[in-house]
Design a protein around this motif. Structure first.
Motif, PDB file in Angstrom:
ATOM      1  N   GLY A  43      -3.040  -9.752  -1.982  1.00 55.76           N
ATOM      2  CA  GLY A  43      -3.392  -9.992  -0.588  1.00 55.76           C
ATOM      3  C   GLY A  43      -4.106 -11.302  -0.340  1.00 55.76           C
ATOM      4  O   GLY A  43      -4.682 -11.488   0.737  1.00 55.76           O
ATOM      5  N   SER A  44      -4.031 -12.237  -1.286  1.00 47.42           N
ATOM      6  CA  SER A  44      -4.727 -13.511  -1.103  1.00 47.42           C
ATOM      7  C   SER A  44      -3.914 -14.505  -0.282  1.00 47.42           C
ATOM      8  O   SER A  44      -4.462 -15.491   0.226  1.00 47.42           O
ATOM      9  CB  SER A  44      -5.059 -14.132  -2.462  1.00 47.42           C
ATOM     10  OG  SER A  44      -3.869 -14.393  -3.191  1.00 47.42           O
TER      11      SER A  44
ATOM     12  N   TRP B 258      -1.002 -18.096   5.410  1.00 49.39           N
ATOM     13  CA  TRP B 258      -2.446 -17.896   5.436  1.00 49.39           C
ATOM     14  C   TRP B 258      -2.926 -17.679   3.999  1.00 49.39           C
ATOM     15  O   TRP B 258      -2.496 -16.745   3.329  1.00 49.39           O
ATOM     16  CB  TRP B 258      -2.807 -16.677   6.287  1.00 49.39           C
ATOM     17  CG  TRP B 258      -2.532 -16.873   7.754  1.00 49.39           C
ATOM     18  CD1 TRP B 258      -1.330 -16.797   8.380  1.00 49.39           C
ATOM     19  CD2 TRP B 258      -3.483 -17.187   8.764  1.00 49.39           C
ATOM     20  NE1 TRP B 258      -1.464 -17.032   9.718  1.00 49.39           N
ATOM     21  CE2 TRP B 258      -2.781 -17.278   9.990  1.00 49.39           C
ATOM     22  CE3 TRP B 258      -4.862 -17.398   8.763  1.00 49.39           C
ATOM     23  CZ2 TRP B 258      -3.411 -17.573  11.193  1.00 49.39           C
ATOM     24  CZ3 TRP B 258      -5.491 -17.685   9.967  1.00 49.39           C
ATOM     25  CH2 TRP B 258      -4.766 -17.772  11.167  1.00 49.39           C
ATOM     26  N   GLU B 259      -3.806 -18.560   3.558  1.00 51.58           N
ATOM     27  CA  GLU B 259      -4.298 -18.497   2.186  1.00 51.58           C
ATOM     28  C   GLU B 259      -5.828 -18.411   2.184  1.00 51.58           C
ATOM     29  O   GLU B 259      -6.500 -19.128   2.938  1.00 51.58           O
ATOM     30  CB  GLU B 259      -3.848 -19.727   1.405  1.00 51.58           C
ATOM     31  CG  GLU B 259      -4.206 -19.683  -0.063  1.00 51.58           C
ATOM     32  CD  GLU B 259      -3.586 -20.820  -0.846  1.00 51.58           C
ATOM     33  OE1 GLU B 259      -3.786 -20.869  -2.075  1.00 51.58           O
ATOM     34  OE2 GLU B 259      -2.892 -21.668  -0.229  1.00 51.58           O
TER      35      GLU B 259
ATOM     36  N   ASP C 241      -5.377  -6.546   5.264  1.00 52.38           N
ATOM     37  CA  ASP C 241      -6.152  -6.156   4.086  1.00 52.38           C
ATOM     38  C   ASP C 241      -6.452  -4.663   4.193  1.00 52.38           C
ATOM     39  O   ASP C 241      -5.896  -3.964   5.042  1.00 52.38           O
ATOM     40  CB  ASP C 241      -7.441  -6.995   3.940  1.00 52.38           C
ATOM     41  CG  ASP C 241      -8.336  -6.935   5.172  1.00 52.38           C
ATOM     42  OD1 ASP C 241      -8.323  -5.891   5.868  1.00 52.38           O
ATOM     43  OD2 ASP C 241      -9.052  -7.907   5.456  1.00 52.38           O
ATOM     44  N   GLU C 242      -7.332  -4.171   3.326  1.00 54.45           N
ATOM     45  CA  GLU C 242      -7.621  -2.735   3.292  1.00 54.45           C
ATOM     46  C   GLU C 242      -8.233  -2.221   4.586  1.00 54.45           C
ATOM     47  O   GLU C 242      -8.141  -1.028   4.898  1.00 54.45           O
ATOM     48  CB  GLU C 242      -8.558  -2.412   2.123  1.00 54.45           C
ATOM     49  CG  GLU C 242      -7.928  -2.532   0.744  1.00 54.45           C
ATOM     50  CD  GLU C 242      -7.874  -3.971   0.256  1.00 54.45           C
ATOM     51  OE1 GLU C 242      -8.223  -4.891   1.037  1.00 54.45           O
ATOM     52  OE2 GLU C 242      -7.490  -4.181  -0.906  1.00 54.45           O
TER      53      GLU C 242
ATOM     54  N   PHE D 142       0.805  -1.224   0.000  1.00 58.26           N
ATOM     55  CA  PHE D 142       0.000   0.000   0.000  1.00 58.26           C
ATOM     56  C   PHE D 142       0.839   1.276   0.000  1.00 58.26           C
ATOM     57  O   PHE D 142       0.283   2.367  -0.146  1.00 58.26           O
ATOM     58  CB  PHE D 142      -0.928   0.014   1.213  1.00 58.26           C
ATOM     59  CG  PHE D 142      -1.891  -1.142   1.231  1.00 58.26           C
ATOM     60  CD1 PHE D 142      -2.704  -1.401   0.138  1.00 58.26           C
ATOM     61  CD2 PHE D 142      -1.981  -1.973   2.337  1.00 58.26           C
ATOM     62  CE1 PHE D 142      -3.595  -2.473   0.151  1.00 58.26           C
ATOM     63  CE2 PHE D 142      -2.868  -3.037   2.361  1.00 58.26           C
ATOM     64  CZ  PHE D 142      -3.669  -3.295   1.260  1.00 58.26           C
ATOM     65  N   GLY D 143       2.159   1.169   0.185  1.00 62.51           N
ATOM     66  CA  GLY D 143       2.975   2.367   0.181  1.00 62.51           C
ATOM     67  C   GLY D 143       4.234   2.217   1.006  1.00 62.51           C
ATOM     68  O   GLY D 143       4.572   1.127   1.480  1.00 62.51           O
TER      69      GLY D 143
END
Length: 513
Positions: A304-305, A327-328, A260-261, A169-170
């Motif tokens: 991010g999956s 983690w999937e 995640d977001e 994300f940055g």
């Protein structure tokens, strides 16, 4: 897996830590890295773990990049008055040289205001400090600078510390010099969020975790008290958190991990080590999983999956103690599986100790209590104490053991036997006046090594001859009293060549769980 050479390191010395690491391609074949303050290196995959080569990067202090994005470098450059300052610059790797580009400028950084629970000395804003708090003989403070150099009696020194962190994300930037926190766009490196937090240069650490809607800022005071602040892209404080339930937020030593977001993972180490999941922007919290261990680091695929997390307990920080979790996302939920941790320990036996001469003359016995056993027992119970015995002098043919102190004289404990840990020797103790004594005539300790007063740097020294003794004692009276254990060589005069350890022995009605 590439292994750096341990040549020149002492047996008990850790190698330099990895301060910067950027993967240069999507296949994981090349990486740019830096070990502590050493010259940056370029790693290329190949047979036997690949190879590293020096990278020319004059003035570069640190570097970072979002996955697949351009590099940004933190540089130290001379400013007017022969003092240096730190700048951010776009960077590009050309062959074995890191070429610096345009400066990434921070043109504004408004103050963030909130009611903070973090312990802090001073006013937090250096430009507002009183005359008593002002640093003397320093260049003028610049609230838009990342770091500035001062020159003191012992030479130049930096007045703060700058951290870079990156994820999909940055790129996060923080400094304890001016309190600047910033998020750079992962593709253009342009500042997407810039602000300032109140700082305490000596006691406060500042971390920035980039997220799509702003940044999660973590303040850690004295490596303990922790406060989380969520700031949106407009520079508005949306939420703060300094507790998890009734516990204070504690010991979060990293920016965290962007799951995640809308979710960030952070460490909590107050009563136990675990990971908390914070929902953005409200910072509502829940325990991430039942597994113990705080967050070391993590990585994600671009979408991010899939995530890979490394965690460990606070007292077991060496890499061979880490646990890796993959983690999937499957059918709308994440499923965890354990990944085998690479073995980072020595791939071969440590170098053979140098052949030092042995000591002649009188033995010199040293005694220390083993940290694995407590000098405590339940009344009526028998416990075993472990003692580490070594010899720094001449050869010892036989040993004697004497136990004394108020614990023996006043019969708080009775000594049942003394034995070697390997089980080859065991003998009872006989009470003689104010001491309980045992003889071990068949035990031999080789002569110690004559270690020079100043050992050559980098050469491991051999361990002195040693053994482990077991003392089996029985608790007879409630209370607490001093018990001493003296061990010496047989055939000596009085206590010559002996060593002693003493501790308070406690007898209780019931031992703590």
């Amino acid at each position: 897996m590439y292994r750096f050479s341990l040549s020149g390191l002492r047996r008990d010395q850790d190698p330099p830590f990895l301060s910067s690491f950027v993967m240069l391609d999507a296949q994981g074949q090349r990486a740019l890295l830096r070990r502590n303050r050493d010259t940056p290196l370029i790693w290329t995959d190949g047979e036997g773990g690949g190879a590293v080569a020096p990278c020319e990067a004059k003035g570069v202090v640190d570097f970072a990049a979002a996955p697949g994005g351009p590099l940004v470098a933190l540089t130290a450059e001379e400013a007017p008055g022969k003092r240096s300052r730190m700048l951010l610059r776009a960077a590009q790797l050309e062959g074995d040289r890191l070429v610096l580009g345009e400066e990434v400028r921070i043109t504004e950084a408004p103050r963030l205001e909130w009611t903070s629970a973090a312990p802090r000395q001073g006013g937090g804003w250096p430009e507002d400090w009183s005359e008593d708090e002002q640093e003397t003989d320093m260049p003028p403070f610049d609230p838009l600078a990342l770091n500035a150099q001062s020159i003191g009696e012992w030479g130049p020194w930096w007045r703060g510390g700058v951290r870079l962190s990156a994820n999909r994300f940055g790129i996060g930037v923080s400094t304890t010099y001016s309190g600047i926190v910033a998020v750079l766009d992962p593709k253009t490196l342009q500042p997407r969020l810039t602000a300032r937090v109140p700082i305490d240069r000596e006691h406060l650490e500042v971390f920035v975790l980039p997220v799509p809607s702003g940044a999660l800022i973590t303040l850690v005071a004295n490596l303990r008290h922790t406060e989380f602040i969520f700031v949106d892209e407009a520079g508005t404080v949306r939420a703060i958190r300094h507790q998890f339930g009734e516990e204070l937020a504690w010991g979060s030593e990293s920016p965290g991990f962007a799951w995640d977001e809308e979710t960030a993972l952070v460490s909590q180490t107050h009563s136990d080590d675990h990971i908390q999941a914070l929902t953005l922007p409200a910072l509502s919290a829940r325990r991430f999983s039942r597994e113990p261990g705080f967050l070391i680091d993590g990585g994600s695929t671009p979408d991010g999956s899939v995530h890979l997390l490394a965690r460990t307990d606070r007292h077991y920080r060496r890499p061979h103690n880490w646990r890796l979790e993959r983690w999937e996302r499957k059918d709308g939920r994440f499923v965890a599986s354990e990944v085998e941790m690479p073995d980072f320990r020595r791939s071969s036996a440590p170098p053979t100790p140098p052949a030092l001469p042995r000591v002649d003359g009188t033995p010199a016995i040293g005694v220390a209590g083993d940290h694995s056993t407590r000098w405590c027992a339940r009344i009526g119970a028998t416990t075993t104490l472990r003692l580490q015995v070594n010899n720094h002098g001449g050869v010892a043919n036989g040993l004697w053991v004497e136990l004394g102190g108020a614990a023996i004289v006043e019969r708080y404990v009775t000594v049942e036997a003394v034995a070697l840990e390997d089980g080859t020797t065991s003998t009872p103790c006989v009470l003689r006046g104010s001491v309980a004594r045992a003889e071990l005539p068949e035990v031999t300790l080789e002569a110690g090594f004559a270690v020079p007063a100043r050992a050559p740097y980098g050469e491991p020294m051999p361990l002195q001859p040693s053994l482990t003794l077991l003392l089996r004692v029985r608790a007879e009276r409630l209370g607490q009293a001093l018990m001493t254990v003296r061990i010496g060589p047989r055939g000596g005069v009085s206590t010559t060549g002996s060593g002693m350890v003493g501790r308070s022995f406690m007898i209780v009605e019931q031992e703590d769980e």
